[in-house]
Design a protein around this motif. Sequence first.
Motif, PDB file in Angstrom:
ATOM      1  N   VAL A 181      33.338  24.288  10.334  1.00  0.00           N
ATOM      2  CA  VAL A 181      34.746  24.384   9.950  1.00  0.00           C
ATOM      3  C   VAL A 181      35.330  22.980   9.823  1.00  0.00           C
ATOM      4  CG1 VAL A 181      37.016  25.349  10.501  1.00  0.00           C
ATOM      5  CG2 VAL A 181      34.957  26.495  11.318  1.00  0.00           C
ATOM      6  N   LEU A 182      36.138  22.768   8.806  1.00  0.00           N
ATOM      7  CA  LEU A 182      36.898  21.535   8.675  1.00  0.00           C
ATOM      8  C   LEU A 182      38.377  21.879   8.796  1.00  0.00           C
ATOM      9  CD1 LEU A 182      37.290  18.549   8.114  1.00  0.00           C
ATOM     10  CD2 LEU A 182      37.123  19.046   5.654  1.00  0.00           C
ATOM     11  N   PHE A 183      39.010  21.381   9.844  1.00  0.00           N
ATOM     12  CA  PHE A 183      40.443  21.578  10.047  1.00  0.00           C
ATOM     13  C   PHE A 183      41.178  20.418   9.381  1.00  0.00           C
ATOM     14  CE2 PHE A 183      38.382  23.724  13.606  1.00  0.00           C
ATOM     15  CZ  PHE A 183      39.033  24.950  13.628  1.00  0.00           C
ATOM     16  N   VAL A 184      42.083  20.735   8.464  1.00  0.00           N
ATOM     17  CA  VAL A 184      42.812  19.705   7.712  1.00  0.00           C
ATOM     18  C   VAL A 184      44.302  19.826   8.019  1.00  0.00           C
ATOM     19  CG1 VAL A 184      43.366  18.759   5.451  1.00  0.00           C
ATOM     20  CG2 VAL A 184      41.088  19.730   5.874  1.00  0.00           C
ATOM     21  N   CYS A 185      44.802  18.880   8.795  1.00  0.00           N
ATOM     22  CA  CYS A 185      46.229  18.847   9.124  1.00  0.00           C
ATOM     23  C   CYS A 185      46.960  17.992   8.101  1.00  0.00           C
ATOM     24  CB  CYS A 185      46.442  18.276  10.530  1.00  0.00           C
ATOM     25  SG  CYS A 185      48.180  18.099  10.982  1.00  0.00           S
ATOM     26  N   GLU A 186      47.827  18.626   7.324  1.00  0.00           N
ATOM     27  CA  GLU A 186      48.672  17.903   6.378  1.00  0.00           C
ATOM     28  C   GLU A 186      49.955  17.505   7.115  1.00  0.00           C
ATOM     29  OE1 GLU A 186      48.112  19.273   2.010  1.00  0.00           O
ATOM     30  OE2 GLU A 186      48.307  21.102   3.183  1.00  0.00           O
ATOM     31  N   ASN A 187      49.907  16.360   7.736  1.00  0.00           N
ATOM     32  CA  ASN A 187      51.031  15.900   8.548  1.00  0.00           C
ATOM     33  C   ASN A 187      52.046  15.218   7.648  1.00  0.00           C
ATOM     34  OD1 ASN A 187      52.818  14.868  10.389  1.00  0.00           O
ATOM     35  ND2 ASN A 187      51.285  13.893  11.685  1.00  0.00           N
ATOM     36  N   ASN A 188      53.037  15.999   7.201  1.00  0.00           N
ATOM     37  CA  ASN A 188      54.078  15.433   6.338  1.00  0.00           C
ATOM     38  C   ASN A 188      55.318  15.033   7.132  1.00  0.00           C
ATOM     39  OD1 ASN A 188      55.552  17.805   6.782  1.00  0.00           O
ATOM     40  ND2 ASN A 188      54.914  18.734   4.845  1.00  0.00           N
ATOM     41  N   GLY A 189      55.190  15.080   8.452  1.00  0.00           N
ATOM     42  CA  GLY A 189      56.252  14.552   9.301  1.00  0.00           C
ATOM     43  C   GLY A 189      57.325  15.529   9.710  1.00  0.00           C
ATOM     44  N   ALA A 208      42.466  17.814  18.527  1.00  0.00           N
ATOM     45  CA  ALA A 208      41.068  18.083  18.218  1.00  0.00           C
ATOM     46  C   ALA A 208      40.137  17.387  19.207  1.00  0.00           C
ATOM     47  CB  ALA A 208      40.751  17.630  16.798  1.00  0.00           C
ATOM     48  N   GLU A 209      40.439  16.148  19.522  1.00  0.00           N
ATOM     49  CA  GLU A 209      39.567  15.383  20.406  1.00  0.00           C
ATOM     50  C   GLU A 209      39.479  16.007  21.789  1.00  0.00           C
ATOM     51  OE1 GLU A 209      41.495  11.642  19.999  1.00  0.00           O
ATOM     52  OE2 GLU A 209      40.269  11.019  18.263  1.00  0.00           O
ATOM     53  N   ALA A 210      40.533  16.713  22.215  1.00  0.00           N
ATOM     54  CA  ALA A 210      40.507  17.381  23.515  1.00  0.00           C
ATOM     55  C   ALA A 210      39.429  18.452  23.577  1.00  0.00           C
ATOM     56  CB  ALA A 210      41.872  17.996  23.813  1.00  0.00           C
ATOM     57  N   PHE A 211      39.043  18.980  22.410  1.00  0.00           N
ATOM     58  CA  PHE A 211      37.991  19.992  22.349  1.00  0.00           C
ATOM     59  C   PHE A 211      36.636  19.383  21.971  1.00  0.00           C
ATOM     60  CE2 PHE A 211      41.926  22.362  21.466  1.00  0.00           C
ATOM     61  CZ  PHE A 211      41.830  23.369  22.427  1.00  0.00           C
ATOM     62  N   GLY A 212      36.580  18.062  21.897  1.00  0.00           N
ATOM     63  CA  GLY A 212      35.340  17.402  21.535  1.00  0.00           C
ATOM     64  C   GLY A 212      35.042  17.439  20.051  1.00  0.00           C
ATOM     65  N   ALA A 231      34.210  14.405   2.769  1.00  0.00           N
ATOM     66  CA  ALA A 231      32.786  14.501   2.431  1.00  0.00           C
ATOM     67  C   ALA A 231      31.919  14.282   3.665  1.00  0.00           C
ATOM     68  CB  ALA A 231      32.439  13.485   1.348  1.00  0.00           C
ATOM     69  N   GLU A 232      32.290  13.339   4.498  1.00  0.00           N
ATOM     70  CA  GLU A 232      31.529  13.083   5.722  1.00  0.00           C
ATOM     71  C   GLU A 232      31.593  14.280   6.667  1.00  0.00           C
ATOM     72  OE1 GLU A 232      31.500   9.927   9.483  1.00  0.00           O
ATOM     73  OE2 GLU A 232      32.615   9.453   7.655  1.00  0.00           O
ATOM     74  N   ALA A 233      32.777  14.854   6.812  1.00  0.00           N
ATOM     75  CA  ALA A 233      32.937  15.993   7.712  1.00  0.00           C
ATOM     76  C   ALA A 233      32.211  17.229   7.184  1.00  0.00           C
ATOM     77  CB  ALA A 233      34.415  16.291   7.907  1.00  0.00           C
ATOM     78  N   VAL A 234      32.286  17.465   5.888  1.00  0.00           N
ATOM     79  CA  VAL A 234      31.611  18.625   5.298  1.00  0.00           C
ATOM     80  C   VAL A 234      30.101  18.489   5.431  1.00  0.00           C
ATOM     81  CG1 VAL A 234      31.130  19.803   3.118  1.00  0.00           C
ATOM     82  CG2 VAL A 234      33.483  19.222   3.718  1.00  0.00           C
ATOM     83  N   ALA A 235      29.580  17.297   5.172  1.00  0.00           N
ATOM     84  CA  ALA A 235      28.137  17.081   5.292  1.00  0.00           C
ATOM     85  C   ALA A 235      27.675  17.311   6.725  1.00  0.00           C
ATOM     86  CB  ALA A 235      27.788  15.664   4.831  1.00  0.00           C
ATOM     87  N   ARG A 236      28.442  16.820   7.684  1.00  0.00           N
ATOM     88  CA  ARG A 236      28.078  17.013   9.092  1.00  0.00           C
ATOM     89  C   ARG A 236      28.106  18.493   9.468  1.00  0.00           C
ATOM     90  NH1 ARG A 236      31.659  13.964  11.191  1.00  0.00           N
ATOM     91  NH2 ARG A 236      33.177  15.585  11.656  1.00  0.00           N
ATOM     92  N   ALA A 237      29.154  19.197   9.051  1.00  0.00           N
ATOM     93  CA  ALA A 237      29.271  20.621   9.370  1.00  0.00           C
ATOM     94  C   ALA A 237      28.143  21.419   8.731  1.00  0.00           C
ATOM     95  CB  ALA A 237      30.624  21.147   8.910  1.00  0.00           C
ATOM     96  N   SER A 238      27.817  21.099   7.477  1.00  0.00           N
ATOM     97  CA  SER A 238      26.760  21.805   6.766  1.00  0.00           C
ATOM     98  C   SER A 238      25.405  21.599   7.426  1.00  0.00           C
ATOM     99  CB  SER A 238      26.707  21.329   5.310  1.00  0.00           C
ATOM    100  OG  SER A 238      25.636  21.909   4.611  1.00  0.00           O
ATOM    101  N   ALA A 239      25.205  20.431   8.049  1.00  0.00           N
ATOM    102  CA  ALA A 239      23.933  20.115   8.701  1.00  0.00           C
ATOM    103  C   ALA A 239      23.842  20.650  10.121  1.00  0.00           C
ATOM    104  CB  ALA A 239      23.728  18.605   8.695  1.00  0.00           C
ATOM    105  N   GLY A 241      26.286  20.125  12.503  1.00  0.00           N
ATOM    106  CA  GLY A 241      26.934  19.227  13.455  1.00  0.00           C
ATOM    107  C   GLY A 241      28.247  19.722  14.015  1.00  0.00           C
ATOM    108  N   GLY A 242      28.674  20.909  13.622  1.00  0.00           N
ATOM    109  CA  GLY A 242      29.900  21.466  14.166  1.00  0.00           C
ATOM    110  C   GLY A 242      31.152  21.083  13.393  1.00  0.00           C
ATOM    111  N   PRO A 243      32.307  21.428  13.937  1.00  0.00           N
ATOM    112  CA  PRO A 243      33.568  21.258  13.207  1.00  0.00           C
ATOM    113  C   PRO A 243      34.024  19.809  13.115  1.00  0.00           C
ATOM    114  CG  PRO A 243      34.000  22.021  15.430  1.00  0.00           C
ATOM    115  CD  PRO A 243      32.502  22.047  15.263  1.00  0.00           C
ATOM    116  N   GLY A 244      34.950  19.593  12.187  1.00  0.00           N
ATOM    117  CA  GLY A 244      35.594  18.300  12.038  1.00  0.00           C
ATOM    118  C   GLY A 244      37.092  18.491  11.864  1.00  0.00           C
ATOM    119  N   PHE A 245      37.829  17.397  11.977  1.00  0.00           N
ATOM    120  CA  PHE A 245      39.291  17.462  11.917  1.00  0.00           C
ATOM    121  C   PHE A 245      39.798  16.242  11.166  1.00  0.00           C
ATOM    122  CE2 PHE A 245      43.606  16.849  13.341  1.00  0.00           C
ATOM    123  CZ  PHE A 245      44.092  18.100  13.695  1.00  0.00           C
ATOM    124  N   LEU A 246      40.618  16.477  10.154  1.00  0.00           N
ATOM    125  CA  LEU A 246      41.270  15.398   9.420  1.00  0.00           C
ATOM    126  C   LEU A 246      42.771  15.490   9.625  1.00  0.00           C
ATOM    127  CD1 LEU A 246      39.535  15.404   5.899  1.00  0.00           C
ATOM    128  CD2 LEU A 246      38.846  14.181   7.967  1.00  0.00           C
TER     129      LEU A 246
END
Length: 340
Positions: A181-189, A208-212, A231-239, A241-246
């Motif tokens: 899973v890739l979690f994408v936070c659109e932080n528009n303030g 996200a970091e609190a959950f590792g 792209a880095e997060a998707v490649a890791r998840a596909s391989a 490596g678990g979730p990522g967060f942007l």
Amino acid sequence: MTDGTTAGSATDPGSATELGTPAGRYRMLRLIRGFEELALGLVKSGEITGGIHPYIGQEAVAVGVSAALRPQDRITSTHRGHGHVLAKGVDPARMLAELLGRVDGLNAGRGGSMHAADFSLGILGANGMVGAGGAIAVGAAWSAVQAGEDRVAVSYFGDGALNQGVLLESLNLAAMWRLPVLFVCENNGYATTLPASVAVAGSARGRAEAFGIPAVEVDGMDTEAVRAAAAEAVARASAGGGPGFLECRTYRFEGHHTMERLMKLDYRSSEEIADWRTLDPLPRAAALLPPGLAAELDASVAEQLAAAREFALASPAPSADGASDHLYASGLRPRAGAAA
């Protein structure tokens, strides 16, 4: 709601879905911007009822993330989701017809602005409930793992979702089960009018970091920066490596909703908006293109959107006789008198 596969394409998006080149990404940025400007005009004229949540200013996030995805990858979207679904390949003509509530809309006019879905493109639905897409994306990722399928699920959400329990539970499950899973936070303030600075303790990345979960803060006004991080997060998840967060730091140039124009809310200064406009993702993307190409792509998009407008306005309104269709998965209609 129908799944977006029942009607044929009205216009050929052509290179609009080709996000593998700077030119293709610029064209999609322009398509999303033009689509939203067109929709704003139709809201003002009364053709689109109920208003919309404009995505103008945040286009680099949707385009950058989608440029890193494969056709089999899935997304869940938000109330501000037109950009997400267009970048994933939805036909703008059918999306515009959906906003107008017409039968040729992406979901036969039943989803409207906040509930667009097209399962054939991996779009599992926009969602008007803040943060709700996180759980859906986690479920989609879990099902892919169980089926032995190489699919990554993306959950888009705003800074207003960072304090929602369902999103925190989704982060926890994704981390515990090492889901793609890739979690994408659109932080528009801002969460509507509430500044994130007075609503979010710590940071988005910290959640996200609190959950590792590996988390990256990225310039959400820079399409290429978002693409590289995604792209880095998707490649890791596909391989495996678990979730990522942007955390994409971005900004909406328009109000939270078109209703703001009538309410005349005053929670952002003109200076703040002007400062962010200097970071507009479209000129930044255009600067990467050969001279004259951006203008050619602008003209191409203008023609496509003109055709989309013509198609959408010509599409008929639904008949009252079908008001009960699609209520049940079996196709059964409610018994006589049940609505009385």
